[in-house]
Design a protein around this motif. Sequence first.
Motif, short mmCIF file in Angstrom:
data_model
loop_
_atom_site.label_atom_id
_atom_site.label_comp_id
_atom_site.label_asym_id
_atom_site.label_seq_id
_atom_site.Cartn_x
_atom_site.Cartn_y
_atom_site.Cartn_z
N ARG A 1 -90.61 -2.95 83.98
CA ARG A 1 -90.63 -4.02 84.98
C ARG A 1 -90.92 -5.36 84.31
O ARG A 1 -90.28 -6.37 84.62
N VAL A 2 -91.87 -5.39 83.41
CA VAL A 2 -92.22 -6.63 82.72
C VAL A 2 -91.04 -7.13 81.89
O VAL A 2 -90.71 -8.32 81.89
N TYR A 3 -90.38 -6.23 81.19
CA TYR A 3 -89.21 -6.62 80.39
C TYR A 3 -88.12 -7.20 81.30
O TYR A 3 -87.47 -8.19 80.96
N LEU A 4 -87.90 -6.58 82.46
CA LEU A 4 -86.89 -7.09 83.39
C LEU A 4 -87.24 -8.49 83.85
O LEU A 4 -86.39 -9.39 83.85
N PHE A 5 -88.49 -8.69 84.25
CA PHE A 5 -88.90 -10.00 84.74
C PHE A 5 -88.80 -11.06 83.65
O PHE A 5 -88.60 -12.24 83.95
N ASN A 6 -88.96 -10.66 82.40
CA ASN A 6 -88.87 -11.60 81.28
C ASN A 6 -87.46 -11.67 80.70
O ASN A 6 -87.26 -12.25 79.63
N LYS A 7 -86.51 -11.05 81.39
CA LYS A 7 -85.09 -11.11 81.03
C LYS A 7 -84.79 -10.46 79.67
O LYS A 7 -83.80 -10.81 79.01
N ASP A 8 -85.62 -9.53 79.25
CA ASP A 8 -85.33 -8.73 78.06
C ASP A 8 -84.66 -7.45 78.56
O ASP A 8 -85.27 -6.39 78.67
N PHE A 9 -83.38 -7.56 78.89
CA PHE A 9 -82.68 -6.50 79.59
C PHE A 9 -82.44 -5.26 78.72
O PHE A 9 -82.43 -4.14 79.24
N GLN A 10 -82.29 -5.45 77.43
CA GLN A 10 -82.09 -4.31 76.55
C GLN A 10 -83.33 -3.41 76.53
O GLN A 10 -83.23 -2.19 76.65
N GLU B 1 -87.71 2.88 91.57
CA GLU B 1 -87.73 1.53 91.01
C GLU B 1 -87.15 1.51 89.61
O GLU B 1 -86.45 0.57 89.22
N LEU B 2 -87.43 2.54 88.82
CA LEU B 2 -86.91 2.60 87.46
C LEU B 2 -85.38 2.67 87.45
O LEU B 2 -84.73 2.05 86.60
N TYR B 3 -84.81 3.40 88.41
CA TYR B 3 -83.35 3.44 88.52
C TYR B 3 -82.80 2.05 88.84
O TYR B 3 -81.78 1.62 88.27
N LEU B 4 -83.47 1.33 89.73
CA LEU B 4 -82.99 0.01 90.11
C LEU B 4 -83.22 -1.01 89.00
O LEU B 4 -82.42 -1.93 88.81
N ILE B 5 -84.31 -0.86 88.26
CA ILE B 5 -84.53 -1.72 87.09
C ILE B 5 -83.41 -1.50 86.08
O ILE B 5 -82.83 -2.45 85.55
N ARG B 6 -83.13 -0.23 85.79
CA ARG B 6 -82.10 0.06 84.80
C ARG B 6 -80.73 -0.40 85.27
O ARG B 6 -79.92 -0.90 84.48
N ALA B 7 -80.46 -0.26 86.57
CA ALA B 7 -79.19 -0.73 87.11
C ALA B 7 -79.01 -2.22 86.86
O ALA B 7 -77.96 -2.68 86.40
N GLU B 8 -80.06 -3.00 87.16
CA GLU B 8 -79.96 -4.43 86.96
C GLU B 8 -79.86 -4.79 85.49
O GLU B 8 -79.07 -5.66 85.10
N ALA C 1 -75.37 -6.12 94.96
CA ALA C 1 -75.64 -4.80 95.51
C ALA C 1 -77.01 -4.29 95.10
O ALA C 1 -77.72 -3.65 95.89
N ILE C 2 -77.41 -4.60 93.86
CA ILE C 2 -78.73 -4.18 93.38
C ILE C 2 -79.82 -4.93 94.14
O ILE C 2 -80.84 -4.34 94.52
N GLU C 3 -79.64 -6.23 94.34
CA GLU C 3 -80.62 -6.99 95.12
C GLU C 3 -80.77 -6.41 96.51
O GLU C 3 -81.89 -6.28 97.04
N GLN C 4 -79.66 -6.03 97.11
CA GLN C 4 -79.68 -5.42 98.45
C GLN C 4 -80.43 -4.08 98.41
O GLN C 4 -81.26 -3.81 99.28
N GLU C 5 -80.15 -3.25 97.41
CA GLU C 5 -80.81 -1.95 97.32
C GLU C 5 -82.31 -2.12 97.09
O GLU C 5 -83.12 -1.37 97.64
N ARG C 6 -82.69 -3.08 96.28
CA ARG C 6 -84.11 -3.33 96.06
C ARG C 6 -84.78 -3.77 97.37
O ARG C 6 -85.92 -3.38 97.65
N ARG C 7 -84.07 -4.54 98.16
CA ARG C 7 -84.65 -5.02 99.42
C ARG C 7 -84.94 -3.87 100.38
O ARG C 7 -86.02 -3.80 100.97
N VAL C 8 -83.98 -2.94 100.54
CA VAL C 8 -84.16 -1.89 101.54
C VAL C 8 -84.88 -0.67 100.97
O VAL C 8 -85.38 0.17 101.73
N GLU C 9 -84.96 -0.56 99.66
CA GLU C 9 -85.68 0.56 99.05
C GLU C 9 -87.16 0.25 98.85
O GLU C 9 -88.02 1.11 99.04
N LEU C 10 -87.48 -0.98 98.48
CA LEU C 10 -88.84 -1.32 98.05
C LEU C 10 -89.58 -2.20 99.07
O LEU C 10 -90.65 -2.71 98.74
N PHE C 11 -89.05 -2.37 100.26
CA PHE C 11 -89.72 -3.22 101.25
C PHE C 11 -91.14 -2.72 101.52
O PHE C 11 -91.42 -1.52 101.50
N ALA C 12 -92.04 -3.67 101.76
CA ALA C 12 -93.45 -3.37 102.08
C ALA C 12 -94.17 -2.65 100.94
O ALA C 12 -95.16 -1.98 101.17
#
Length: 240
Positions: free
Chosen positions: A2-11, A128-135, A176-187
């Motif tokens: 998650r931290v790597y994603l937020f810091n744009k270290d996608f690899q 969440e890990l699946y959605l992180i990896r997707a993005e 599509a990933i933003e949408q999935e994160r919205r409905v999967e991780l809400f609240a």
Amino acid sequence: SRVYLFNKDFQKAEFIASEVIGSGDYMLADSLDQVFLVGSEEAIWQLVPVQPGQNTWEASVFVPPSEHIPSFSITDSLISAFEADDQRLSTWTGSTTISNETYYYPAKYKARQGAEVTEYSTILRLAELYLIRAEARARQDKLAGPDGATFDINAIRLRSGLDATDALTKEQLLAAIEQERRVELFAEWGHRWFDLKRTARASEILKPQKGENWQQTDLLYPIPTIEIDKNISLIQNAGY
């Protein structure tokens, strides 16, 4: 990851997510109503309730007592964001009608009280890990195939009773990933807010909803007065 994603270290975000997904220690729960239970095979990190006679803090706050208006209602915008056959809408939300008005609330956790603890507060889970990896993959132009973003999006969609995504291009997949994160991780732990912040879409999305109440400085948190008092070099953020 998650931290790597937020810091744009996608690899690195992809690499760490793949290590967790491929470890075999966790699996997506077969049924959505099992995700937040004690012993959930999807849970990576959970907290045990400590309040006697109470399950999770989430259930005690989100699920209203009988014939009470929810303290935190789900917006019409979020309700309408779910696709028609999305089982997350029926399984993870509840509703109550008070004075002929229907209110929706988060119902991922359902046990408000009870001596038997059946649910744990879930901080991190495999979805969440699946959605992180997707993005992370999409942002590296890894779009299709078993090592592409579509594979990870579909793992989440199919578990929710939906068809595979029809997104093809990088831009479509990121949306599509933003949408999935919205409905999967809400609240859950403010994911939506942090996603809008890190993608610089907070003002675009929230200003139409908040109207005149929205200010650009709402993107910032206030620095606590006690911290400013400790350090005269700190300057309060604009808007506070």
